[in-house]
Design an enzyme around this catalytic site. Structure first.
Site, mmCIF file in Angstrom:
data_model
loop_
_atom_site.group_PDB
_atom_site.id
_atom_site.type_symbol
_atom_site.label_atom_id
_atom_site.label_comp_id
_atom_site.label_asym_id
_atom_site.label_seq_id
_atom_site.Cartn_x
_atom_site.Cartn_y
_atom_site.Cartn_z
ATOM 1 N N ASN A 1 0.937 -1.329 -0.010
ATOM 2 C CA ASN A 1 -0.118 0.122 0.152
ATOM 3 C C ASN A 1 0.834 1.436 0.054
ATOM 4 O O ASN A 1 0.408 2.336 0.203
ATOM 5 C CB ASN A 1 -1.154 0.154 1.277
ATOM 6 N N HIS B 1 2.945 2.491 2.111
ATOM 7 C CA HIS B 1 3.140 2.922 3.368
ATOM 8 C C HIS B 1 4.080 2.040 4.353
ATOM 9 O O HIS B 1 4.396 0.770 3.902
ATOM 10 C CB HIS B 1 1.863 3.126 4.054
ATOM 11 N N CYS C 1 2.656 5.944 8.781
ATOM 12 C CA CYS C 1 4.057 6.580 8.647
ATOM 13 C C CYS C 1 4.259 6.408 7.142
ATOM 14 O O CYS C 1 4.220 5.338 6.694
ATOM 15 C CB CYS C 1 5.289 6.087 9.707
#
Length: 370
Positions: A264, A266, A301
């Site tokens: 994804n 991330h 994050c």
């Protein structure tokens, strides 16, 4: 993963790997009041033990019994169809200096078995762990907490069997539990539990689980509550206070690697575990091993973020869990009379803004003498 805002209701981290991604088309019928639920025999889903792929070995697999991955995977639904078990061999690149699996390895295996469970009941792997009704309503699953307990670390070449299942948590969300066993002896070597909630993809607000969504996943859940970890006096439920500055130990300026990004785009949640452990004092790493870890996910994050890892001894009943870890120039020395079990609080935050990413608690036991 999607960008989470800074509001208090949205401080959660996506955990799609262990979620349900679509409604099964053929494995189980839709639950109705007038029809009993049918379950597929585990024999039809069991994977043969294959070391390598060859024409002869492939001929041993039932034709049209699923994808090649399904046929080679050492996992299957249990007889009642309400949980899933899979066996894993601990590889050389999954162990640390003690030749035992790292906690990151174990967390990765939990993700893998959860995802494979979802596939085994007929769900696809696209989307953000959503059922058809959830996709229609623009809803997604996110995780609020992960708690892992490790009683014995598996060693290189050990075979670990992991069982997992999901169950409803009322209108709040769901939970997924895990039991880890040494396959050779049948000994339980670990347990874990995770909590999920639903969030609207557009408004970023948490939302209660509707009857339609519950019906789509409860058909695969145990009829009665089943908990991997007894709830009474369990740290899996214990609130984690926010760690305030100044922390006793810190590791600042942690930067995600490209390899830390998941599908994804991330940072994968297992990376957070490694960051938490970066600020544990070396003397604890040398003399103790991690017994349990609890993480509350609050913000995702991204690759360009810079992260600070903060750690302090947790006060227990007015006393330090670790008596007087003191030192100079960043080097701490533990007293010889320190307790065998030691406990810490953790905080991950964005370096620039100071925004909280994750808060955690770890418990450590003294290493057994060799």
């Amino acid at each position: 993963m999607l960008k989470l805002s800074c509001s208090g209701t949205n401080r959660l981290h996506f955990f799609p790997q262990c979620g349900f991604t679509a409604r099964p088309a053929t494995v189980f019928p839709r639950r109705t009041k007038s029809a009993a639920v049918g379950f597929r025999s585990p024999a039809s889903r069991a994977s043969p033990v294959l070391a390598v792929v060859s024409d002869r070995e492939a001929s041993l697999v039932e034709p049209n019994s699923g994808t090649l991955a399904d046929r080679l995977r050492l996992g299957s639904l249990t007889e009642d169809g309400l949980s899933y078990k899979e066996k894993f061999i601990v590889r050389s690149y999954e162990v640390g200096i003690n030749k035992t699996a790292t906690v990151e390895t174990i967390a990765n295996l939990l993700q893998e078995v959860g995802c494979n469970h979802a596939q085994s009941v007929g769900y696809s792997t696209d989307g953000f762990a959503t059922t058809p009704t959830m996709r229609k309503l623009r809803l997604i699953w996110v995780t609020a907490r992960m708690h892992i307990e490790i009683y014995k670390y598996p060693a290189w070449s050990d075979v670990v069997e992991i069982e997992t299942w999901c169950q409803g948590e009322g209108r709040v969300g769901t939970r997924r539990d895990f039991i880890l066993k040494d396959f050779a002896t049948g000994q339980v070597i670990g347990r874990a539990t995770s909590k999920w909630v639903m969030m609207n993809q557009d408004t970023r607000r948490l939302q209660k689980v509707s009857d339609d969504v519950r019906e789509e996943y409860l058909v695969f859940c145990p009829r009665e509550p089943r908990l991997a970890i007894p709830e009474e006096n369990s740290n899996s439920l214990k609130k984690i206070p926010k760690l305030e500055d100044p922390a006793q130990y810190s590791k600042v300026g942690l930067v995600p690697r490209r390899a830390d990004l998941d599908m994804n785009q991330h940072v994968n949640n297992v990376t957070y575990i490694g960051w938490v452990l970066e600020s544990i004092p070396q003397e604890i790493i040398d003399s103790h091993e991690l017994q349990s870890i609890t993480l509350d996910y609050r913000r995702e994050c991204q690759q360009n973020d810079v992260v600070d890892s903060l750690t302090s001894v947790e006060q227990i009943d007015g006393e330090e869990a670790v008596p007087e870890l003191k030192g100079t120039n960043g080097s701490s020395v533990a007293r010889e009379d320190k307790q065998d079990c030691q406990q810490f609080l953790h905080l991950l935050r964005l370096s620039a803004e100071g925004l909280e990413i994750n808060r955690g608690r770890t418990e450590w036991r003294k290493k057994a003498p060799r």
